[in-house]
Scaffold this active site. Sequence first.
Site, PDB file in Angstrom:
ATOM      1  CB  CYS A   2      44.487 -16.274  87.812  1.00 20.27           C
ATOM      2  SG  CYS A   2      46.235 -16.492  87.491  1.00 20.27           S
ATOM      3  NE  ARG A  27      38.924 -17.262  86.011  1.00 21.30           N
ATOM      4  CZ  ARG A  27      38.417 -16.561  85.007  1.00 21.30           C
ATOM      5  NH1 ARG A  27      37.301 -16.935  84.444  1.00 21.30           N
ATOM      6  NH2 ARG A  27      39.013 -15.484  84.577  1.00 21.30           N
ATOM      7  CD1 TRP A  75      46.977 -22.085  83.373  1.00 17.33           C
ATOM      8  CD2 TRP A  75      47.850 -20.157  82.637  1.00 17.33           C
ATOM      9  NE1 TRP A  75      47.475 -22.295  82.112  1.00 17.33           N
ATOM     10  CE2 TRP A  75      48.018 -21.143  81.637  1.00 17.33           C
ATOM     11  CE3 TRP A  75      48.323 -18.874  82.388  1.00 17.33           C
ATOM     12  CZ2 TRP A  75      48.629 -20.879  80.420  1.00 17.33           C
ATOM     13  CZ3 TRP A  75      48.944 -18.609  81.167  1.00 17.33           C
ATOM     14  CH2 TRP A  75      49.082 -19.605  80.195  1.00 17.33           C
ATOM     15  CG  ASN A 101      42.265 -13.231  86.283  1.00 18.99           C
ATOM     16  OD1 ASN A 101      43.184 -13.716  85.622  1.00 18.99           O
ATOM     17  ND2 ASN A 101      41.031 -13.126  85.828  1.00 18.99           N
ATOM     18  N   GLY A 102      45.238 -11.490  85.865  1.00 13.29           N
ATOM     19  CA  GLY A 102      45.597 -10.588  84.772  1.00 13.29           C
ATOM     20  C   GLY A 102      47.102 -10.448  84.690  1.00 13.29           C
ATOM     21  CD  GLU A 480      37.310 -28.170  68.587  1.00 12.10           C
ATOM     22  OE1 GLU A 480      38.246 -27.369  68.401  1.00 12.10           O
ATOM     23  OE2 GLU A 480      36.810 -28.387  69.701  1.00 12.10           O
ATOM     24  CE  LYS A 484      38.323 -30.021  72.508  1.00 12.44           C
ATOM     25  NZ  LYS A 484      37.875 -28.739  72.227  1.00 12.44           N
ATOM     26  CD  GLU A 487      41.704 -28.628  74.021  1.00 13.68           C
ATOM     27  OE1 GLU A 487      42.192 -27.570  74.433  1.00 13.68           O
ATOM     28  OE2 GLU A 487      40.598 -28.680  73.473  1.00 13.68           O
ATOM     29  CG  HIS A 503      51.265 -30.886  48.057  1.00  9.46           C
ATOM     30  ND1 HIS A 503      51.844 -30.867  46.815  1.00  9.46           N
ATOM     31  CD2 HIS A 503      49.929 -30.852  47.850  1.00  9.46           C
ATOM     32  CE1 HIS A 503      50.896 -30.801  45.892  1.00  9.46           C
ATOM     33  NE2 HIS A 503      49.724 -30.798  46.498  1.00  9.46           N
ATOM     34  CE  LYS A 602      35.275 -23.761  79.523  1.00  7.79           C
ATOM     35  NZ  LYS A 602      35.707 -24.541  78.355  1.00  7.79           N
TER      36      LYS A 602
HETATM   37  C1  G6P Z   1      41.294 -21.692  75.702  1.00 12.73           C
HETATM   38  C2  G6P Z   1      40.342 -22.851  75.933  1.00 12.73           C
HETATM   39  C3  G6P Z   1      39.716 -23.286  74.609  1.00 12.73           C
HETATM   40  C4  G6P Z   1      39.024 -22.109  73.959  1.00 12.73           C
HETATM   41  C5  G6P Z   1      39.966 -20.918  73.785  1.00 12.73           C
HETATM   42  C6  G6P Z   1      39.197 -19.674  73.397  1.00 12.73           C
HETATM   43  O1  G6P Z   1      42.387 -22.120  74.956  1.00 12.73           O
HETATM   44  O2  G6P Z   1      41.036 -23.940  76.517  1.00 12.73           O
HETATM   45  O3  G6P Z   1      38.781 -24.321  74.843  1.00 12.73           O
HETATM   46  O4  G6P Z   1      38.543 -22.498  72.707  1.00 12.73           O
HETATM   47  O5  G6P Z   1      40.624 -20.623  75.019  1.00 12.73           O
HETATM   48  O6  G6P Z   1      38.338 -19.348  74.463  1.00 12.73           O
HETATM   49  P1  G6P Z   1      37.013 -18.521  74.330  1.00 12.73           P
HETATM   50  O7  G6P Z   1      36.485 -18.415  75.727  1.00 12.73           O
HETATM   51  O8  G6P Z   1      37.386 -17.205  73.726  1.00 12.73           O
HETATM   52  O9  G6P Z   1      36.085 -19.297  73.429  1.00 12.73           O
END
Ligand code: G6P
Length: 607
Positions: A2, A27, A75, A101-102, A480, A484, A487, A503, A602
């Site tokens: 948010c 956000r 969100w 937001n929260g 990672e 990527k 997501e 395994h 994000k």
């Molecule tokens: C969300 C974002 C990721 C990020 C994670 C941690 O899931 O989509 O890209 O790695 O949060 O966020 P931060 O701001 O703590 O790195």
Amino acid sequence: MCGIVGFTGEQNAAPVLLDGLKKLEYRGYDSAGIACMYNGEISVIKASGRIANLCERTDDGRSVQGQAGIGHTRWATHGAPTEENAHPHLSNDGRFAVVHNGIIENYLTLREELIRDGYHFDSETDTEVIVHLIEMYYRGDMREALAKTTNRLSGSYALGVICTEEPGRLYAVREASPLILGIGIGENFFASDVTALVSHTRNVIYLDDGEFAELTPDSVQIFDITGRTIDKKITRISWNVQAAEKGGFEHFMLKEIMEQPGAVKATIAPRVRDGRIVFDELTIDREILSGIRKIVITACGSAYYAGCAGRYALERLCRIPVETELASELRYSDPLIDAHTLLIVISQSGETADTIAAMKECKARGARTLAIVNVVGSSVAKLADDTVYTWAGPEIAVATTKGYTTQVTALYMLALYFADQLGLAGDAYAELLKALQQLPRRIQQAIDMNASIPALAKKYHKSKALFFIGRNTDYAVALEGALKMKEISYLHSEAYAAGELKHGTIALIEDHQPVIALCCNPHIMEKTLSNIVEVKARGAEVLALTFRNNHKILAEADDLLFIPDMDPLFSAVIEIVPLQLLAYYVAKENGCDIDKPKNLAKSVTVE
Ligand code: G6P
């Protein structure tokens, strides 16, 4: 998680609010709304879906009158992303509107109480209790009403509030959710993030937890719950508007991938003087370091995987045991952490709720905390004993790229710096530092030498699943890389330690199953090679990521991604780049909304 904005000034508020919401859309983007005050009334306009829908509904804000207002991009947490649940929420008497937001953790109790007192609810959100509490407590003094209201709330909140009794006046409150005031001339703002402010002003005030603000076009006052005025310093934002715009790229994600040479350079260059790494910002000295018995790295999402990649350099160079723990697990694990533990907290935003909670838990147990953070003045930075900023600039795409590479780079820098402090770097120091300084150039080379990625994406984008395998740092990067891919392209992608294949996972290998094999660790290359042979024998198609002259791998793989020759200790930062590009182009082939993947946000400021 948010985004909220507020504006008060001479011009029409709605277009300014919509512009701010667009900048905050990363956000949360399942619904949005604005509320503006005009002629003693508040008009609220909401739309489910993207901000574009709200723009359409309001003729880009032109159809909404009023020079003060608040806005929200959502969100969803409590209640589906419908128009009813979108913010702003209005009080029953129509005099107050709130954006939030929260999460309000005790909202159910408050809701029952308010219903008993005769208030009716139009939404399923936790937020709506706030606006009814304000109406209940308002006796002509907003400061008092806000103090009484926030006294009843548990959880996290950044709030924006307007009231018809006070035209042109905005109220903002911060408790465990980011909130920044923008100080203009004849106009003032608040927002969840500076990206929504920089096109109007570079002068900002970061609110701290428990602080309230009252904004008019010509004044900004900050006060605490007792109404006592607080003096805050104005910070000048150094980066400009272009840094938060696409600059000719089709997506923010591609722009941010391409910015990585510059971002990694910005992480390294200011910290190298006269052939040595210098962390002016650190208070950890040789004596403190010598007392550290273990390092725990904690974070969420990609930041956690950055920790997984960086731990090898820390252990190898400093000979201190390093554990990596997901913040969401660490916080509830009754961790064995004490004053001899260095907790390294990694967060791009510095606002991730689980990361903050894990950090507080470990601090309470006596750990010394060092944060690797991108956003200046964020909560994690404020909580930490020491902060190392990554200086990656604003990252807008939800899927992090330059955030991750700069985090890993910062860990490499710390590893070499600590090793030096501990007297362990020895003769290798100069060579390792040189290798670090070459990282920006190596990233550019990795971008340039993989021009075949869009074509590879055409071949692989219809796969049902993608398996990523590797060992050691290659495995950390595989985690990672798979994240990527899933997501942004929504392909089922999983990473496995190559040695674990037999395994279980090898049972999933069938004809034409793509396996992305990371082979950038010379000392275990033969081992990964034998895993490649095993999956190929069962019909897999192997896309290998390796050095250009690695003939054994070249001979076995069906397709190739390359990294330039370099020191394998630091190769994670380079290896991830072709995988980011692969994920990007696969997502593009699949027609996905790359910068705003479904269901994600994000900055995850709720648990
Ligand atoms: C969300 C974002 C990721 C990020 C994670 C941690 O899931 O989509 O890209 O790695 O949060 O966020 P931060 O701001 O703590 O790195």
